[in-house]
Write a protein that holds these residues in place. Structure first.
Motif, PDB file in Angstrom:
ATOM      1  N   LYS A   1       0.815  -1.221   0.000  1.00  0.00           N
ATOM      2  CA  LYS A   1       0.000   0.000   0.000  1.00  0.00           C
ATOM      3  C   LYS A   1       0.847   1.269   0.000  1.00  0.00           C
ATOM      4  O   LYS A   1       0.552   2.216  -0.716  1.00  0.00           O
ATOM      5  N   ALA A   2       1.886   1.326   0.808  1.00  0.00           N
ATOM      6  CA  ALA A   2       2.725   2.533   0.861  1.00  0.00           C
ATOM      7  C   ALA A   2       3.437   2.763  -0.470  1.00  0.00           C
ATOM      8  O   ALA A   2       3.489   3.892  -0.969  1.00  0.00           O
ATOM      9  N   ALA A   3       3.960   1.705  -1.066  1.00  0.00           N
ATOM     10  CA  ALA A   3       4.623   1.834  -2.368  1.00  0.00           C
ATOM     11  C   ALA A   3       3.624   2.255  -3.435  1.00  0.00           C
ATOM     12  O   ALA A   3       3.931   3.071  -4.316  1.00  0.00           O
ATOM     13  N   CYS A   4       2.419   1.727  -3.345  1.00  0.00           N
ATOM     14  CA  CYS A   4       1.378   2.083  -4.298  1.00  0.00           C
ATOM     15  C   CYS A   4       0.997   3.560  -4.166  1.00  0.00           C
ATOM     16  O   CYS A   4       0.798   4.249  -5.153  1.00  0.00           O
ATOM     17  N   ALA A   5       0.926   4.046  -2.948  1.00  0.00           N
ATOM     18  CA  ALA A   5       0.623   5.465  -2.722  1.00  0.00           C
ATOM     19  C   ALA A   5       1.699   6.341  -3.347  1.00  0.00           C
ATOM     20  O   ALA A   5       1.395   7.344  -4.001  1.00  0.00           O
ATOM     21  N   GLY A   6       2.955   5.953  -3.185  1.00  0.00           N
ATOM     22  CA  GLY A   6       4.049   6.700  -3.809  1.00  0.00           C
ATOM     23  C   GLY A   6       3.953   6.665  -5.317  1.00  0.00           C
ATOM     24  O   GLY A   6       4.197   7.665  -5.995  1.00  0.00           O
ATOM     25  N   PHE A   7       3.560   5.523  -5.856  1.00  0.00           N
ATOM     26  CA  PHE A   7       3.410   5.416  -7.297  1.00  0.00           C
ATOM     27  C   PHE A   7       2.303   6.336  -7.808  1.00  0.00           C
ATOM     28  O   PHE A   7       2.472   7.012  -8.820  1.00  0.00           O
ATOM     29  N   VAL A   8       1.156   6.370  -7.112  1.00  0.00           N
ATOM     30  CA  VAL A   8       0.053   7.228  -7.557  1.00  0.00           C
ATOM     31  C   VAL A   8       0.504   8.689  -7.560  1.00  0.00           C
ATOM     32  O   VAL A   8       0.209   9.439  -8.491  1.00  0.00           O
ATOM     33  N   ARG A   9       1.231   9.094  -6.544  1.00  0.00           N
ATOM     34  CA  ARG A   9       1.738  10.480  -6.515  1.00  0.00           C
ATOM     35  C   ARG A   9       2.631  10.753  -7.725  1.00  0.00           C
ATOM     36  O   ARG A   9       2.504  11.784  -8.381  1.00  0.00           O
ATOM     37  N   GLU A  10       3.515   9.823  -8.026  1.00  0.00           N
ATOM     38  CA  GLU A  10       4.408   9.996  -9.178  1.00  0.00           C
ATOM     39  C   GLU A  10       3.638   9.924 -10.488  1.00  0.00           C
ATOM     40  O   GLU A  10       3.919  10.677 -11.420  1.00  0.00           O
ATOM     41  N   ALA A  11       2.661   9.030 -10.562  1.00  0.00           N
ATOM     42  CA  ALA A  11       1.865   8.910 -11.779  1.00  0.00           C
ATOM     43  C   ALA A  11       1.144  10.219 -12.075  1.00  0.00           C
ATOM     44  O   ALA A  11       1.083  10.648 -13.228  1.00  0.00           O
ATOM     45  N   LEU A  12       0.631  10.870 -11.026  1.00  0.00           N
ATOM     46  CA  LEU A  12      -0.072  12.138 -11.228  1.00  0.00           C
ATOM     47  C   LEU A  12       0.885  13.300 -11.464  1.00  0.00           C
ATOM     48  O   LEU A  12       0.450  14.386 -11.824  1.00  0.00           O
ATOM     49  N   ARG A  13       2.157  13.075 -11.308  1.00  0.00           N
ATOM     50  CA  ARG A  13       3.145  14.077 -11.707  1.00  0.00           C
ATOM     51  C   ARG A  13       3.392  13.982 -13.212  1.00  0.00           C
ATOM     52  O   ARG A  13       3.473  14.992 -13.910  1.00  0.00           O
ATOM     53  N   VAL A  14       3.463  12.755 -13.730  1.00  0.00           N
ATOM     54  CA  VAL A  14       3.782  12.568 -15.148  1.00  0.00           C
ATOM     55  C   VAL A  14       2.542  12.549 -16.036  1.00  0.00           C
ATOM     56  O   VAL A  14       2.653  12.579 -17.256  1.00  0.00           O
ATOM     57  N   ALA A  15       1.341  12.498 -15.416  1.00  0.00           N
ATOM     58  CA  ALA A  15       0.090  12.516 -16.176  1.00  0.00           C
ATOM     59  C   ALA A  15      -1.008  13.124 -15.308  1.00  0.00           C
ATOM     60  O   ALA A  15      -0.979  12.980 -14.089  1.00  0.00           O
ATOM     61  N   PRO A  16      -1.978  13.790 -15.917  1.00  0.00           N
ATOM     62  CA  PRO A  16      -3.058  14.387 -15.117  1.00  0.00           C
ATOM     63  C   PRO A  16      -4.094  13.372 -14.638  1.00  0.00           C
ATOM     64  O   PRO A  16      -4.914  13.685 -13.790  1.00  0.00           O
ATOM     65  N   VAL A  17      -4.039  12.141 -15.175  1.00  0.00           N
ATOM     66  CA  VAL A  17      -4.996  11.092 -14.828  1.00  0.00           C
ATOM     67  C   VAL A  17      -4.237   9.803 -14.521  1.00  0.00           C
ATOM     68  O   VAL A  17      -3.292   9.457 -15.236  1.00  0.00           O
ATOM     69  N   ALA A  18      -4.669   9.101 -13.479  1.00  0.00           N
ATOM     70  CA  ALA A  18      -4.076   7.805 -13.144  1.00  0.00           C
ATOM     71  C   ALA A  18      -5.194   6.815 -12.859  1.00  0.00           C
ATOM     72  O   ALA A  18      -6.177   7.147 -12.195  1.00  0.00           O
ATOM     73  N   TYR A  19      -5.027   5.610 -13.382  1.00  0.00           N
ATOM     74  CA  TYR A  19      -5.951   4.508 -13.114  1.00  0.00           C
ATOM     75  C   TYR A  19      -5.223   3.487 -12.258  1.00  0.00           C
ATOM     76  O   TYR A  19      -4.058   3.176 -12.512  1.00  0.00           O
ATOM     77  N   LEU A  20      -5.913   2.964 -11.248  1.00  0.00           N
ATOM     78  CA  LEU A  20      -5.324   1.986 -10.344  1.00  0.00           C
ATOM     79  C   LEU A  20      -6.259   0.796 -10.213  1.00  0.00           C
ATOM     80  O   LEU A  20      -7.435   0.958  -9.895  1.00  0.00           O
ATOM     81  N   MET A  21      -5.738  -0.394 -10.501  1.00  0.00           N
ATOM     82  CA  MET A  21      -6.503  -1.622 -10.310  1.00  0.00           C
ATOM     83  C   MET A  21      -5.966  -2.295  -9.061  1.00  0.00           C
ATOM     84  O   MET A  21      -4.815  -2.732  -9.019  1.00  0.00           O
ATOM     85  N   ALA A  22      -6.779  -2.330  -8.010  1.00  0.00           N
ATOM     86  CA  ALA A  22      -6.341  -2.865  -6.720  1.00  0.00           C
ATOM     87  C   ALA A  22      -7.570  -3.138  -5.861  1.00  0.00           C
ATOM     88  O   ALA A  22      -8.667  -2.668  -6.163  1.00  0.00           O
ATOM     89  N   PRO A  23      -7.401  -3.862  -4.761  1.00  0.00           N
ATOM     90  CA  PRO A  23      -8.536  -4.111  -3.869  1.00  0.00           C
ATOM     91  C   PRO A  23      -8.755  -2.990  -2.855  1.00  0.00           C
ATOM     92  O   PRO A  23      -9.492  -3.178  -1.904  1.00  0.00           O
TER      93      PRO A  23
END
Length: 81
Positions: A25-47
């Motif tokens: 979860k913590a790594a995923c949160a960091g990824f979402v932050r980075e994803a929204l830096r490189v793109a204005p939209v992020a999709y996440l498939m997770a539970p």
């Protein structure tokens, strides 16, 4: 998680399907932050649903697959202003 090797706003959207283990979860949160830096939209498939001040949850799709005991969430986030 380090920075993704892309400039700000390099993409229109980013999609991620991380391991479905609560330990990520913590790594995923960091990824979402980075994803929204490189793109204005992020999709996440997770539970789980990501919650952060930089990400506005704009859509959630829920799926259930035979043999999978956890609901599958596909969530769409937009970069918060």
């Amino acid at each position: 998680l380090g920075h993704l090797p892309f400039a700000d706003d390099s993409f229109a959207a980013v999609f991620a399907d991380p391991p479905w283990n609560a330990g990520y979860k913590a790594a995923c949160a960091g990824f979402v932050r980075e994803a929204l830096r490189v793109a204005p939209v992020a999709y996440l498939m997770a539970p789980w649903i990501y919650g952060g001040k930089r990400a506005k949850l704009t859509r959630t799709w829920v799926r259930q697959f035979p043999g999978v005991n956890t609901a599958v969430l596909l969530t769409r986030y937009e970069r918060a202003a």
